[in-house]
Design a protein around this motif. Structure first.
Motif, short mmCIF file in Angstrom:
data_model
loop_
_atom_site.label_atom_id
_atom_site.label_comp_id
_atom_site.label_asym_id
_atom_site.label_seq_id
_atom_site.Cartn_x
_atom_site.Cartn_y
_atom_site.Cartn_z
N ILE A 1 47.33 -13.77 67.69
CA ILE A 1 46.28 -13.65 68.72
C ILE A 1 45.22 -14.73 68.52
O ILE A 1 44.80 -15.38 69.48
N LYS B 1 44.07 -17.62 71.17
CA LYS B 1 42.67 -17.74 71.59
C LYS B 1 42.11 -19.14 71.33
O LYS B 1 41.13 -19.53 71.94
N ARG C 1 42.62 -23.70 78.23
CA ARG C 1 43.03 -22.94 79.42
C ARG C 1 44.31 -23.54 80.01
O ARG C 1 45.15 -22.81 80.51
N ILE D 1 45.27 -16.51 82.54
CA ILE D 1 45.10 -15.19 81.94
C ILE D 1 43.63 -15.05 81.54
O ILE D 1 43.11 -15.88 80.78
N ASN D 2 42.97 -14.03 82.05
CA ASN D 2 41.57 -13.83 81.70
C ASN D 2 41.41 -13.23 80.32
O ASN D 2 40.53 -13.61 79.56
N ASP D 3 42.25 -12.26 79.98
CA ASP D 3 42.15 -11.59 78.68
C ASP D 3 43.38 -11.94 77.85
O ASP D 3 44.36 -11.20 77.81
N VAL D 4 43.31 -13.10 77.20
CA VAL D 4 44.44 -13.59 76.41
C VAL D 4 44.78 -12.61 75.30
O VAL D 4 45.95 -12.32 75.04
N GLU D 5 43.77 -12.08 74.63
CA GLU D 5 44.01 -11.16 73.52
C GLU D 5 44.81 -9.94 73.96
O GLU D 5 45.79 -9.57 73.32
N ASP D 6 44.41 -9.33 75.06
CA ASP D 6 45.11 -8.14 75.55
C ASP D 6 46.54 -8.47 75.97
O ASP D 6 47.48 -7.73 75.68
N CYS D 7 46.72 -9.61 76.62
CA CYS D 7 48.05 -10.04 77.06
C CYS D 7 48.98 -10.24 75.85
O CYS D 7 50.10 -9.74 75.84
N ARG E 1 48.62 -9.10 72.79
CA ARG E 1 48.84 -7.80 72.13
C ARG E 1 49.96 -7.02 72.80
O ARG E 1 50.82 -6.44 72.14
N SER E 2 49.95 -7.01 74.13
CA SER E 2 50.99 -6.30 74.88
C SER E 2 52.36 -6.90 74.63
O SER E 2 53.34 -6.17 74.45
#
Length: 167
Positions: free
Chosen positions: A23, A27, A31, A42-48, A50-51
């Motif tokens: 992650i 990050k 971009r 992707i706005n939320d790279v961390e969440d993407c 992680r999924s």
């Protein structure tokens, strides 16, 4: 930092154990690199990320002098794999992506008995199109992106070292 004598090494990364490292790597990307990897912004790279790690892909980490500089992922779909990779911005254009694609294909077709390997890339990612063709991938236009299909019949891996985990 002097990279003239540095040799890259590749290691399997565990999606769960090494998740925070992966992650953090994502990050740190620009971009443009994020857009190229995911084929959209992707706005939320961390969440993407992680999924995606919850899907337990095979993750390949490329290191230069103990710095993680590239990540490749392989997602199993029946007897095939979908691959994706990204190289840190400041390391692009040095042959790392080409080297990593070759190692991934060697590992997936050799050790893991893949029947087919797929990759998707944006139409402006000319380097990856060239790399795909170099290894015998069939490049197909897929709406606003390219789909590359590698299979055992068209694969060209001469001179590619076999993947041995270094950790």
């Amino acid at each position: 930092m002097n990279y003239v004598n540095a040799q890259p090494s590749v290691r399997y990364l565990d999606p769960l154990r090494d998740g925070e490292l992966i992650i953090s790597f994502y990050k740190s990307l620009s971009r443009q690199s994020i857009r190229s990897r995911f084929l959209c912004m992707i706005n939320d790279v961390e969440d993407c990320v992680r999924s995606l790690l919850l899907l337990r892909p095979i993750v390949y980490g490329v290191y230069y002098n103990e710095e993680l500089v590239a990540v490749g992922e392989a997602y199993r779909i029946n007897d095939s794999y979908e691959i994706a990779l990204v190289v840190k911005d400041e390391y692009q254009g040095r042959g790392i992506g080409k080297w990593l694609v070759g190692l991934m294909l060697s590992d997936l077709f050799g050790k893991r008995a893949a029947v087919r390997v797929y990759a998707y890339m944006s139409v402006d990612n000319i380097r990856m199109v060239r790399i795909s063709r170099y290894y015998g991938g069939k490049v197909l236009f897929n709406d606003d992106s390219y789909k590359v299909v590698f299979n055992a019949n068209n694969l060209q891996l001469k001179g590619i070292q076999q993947f041995n985990n270094t950790t």
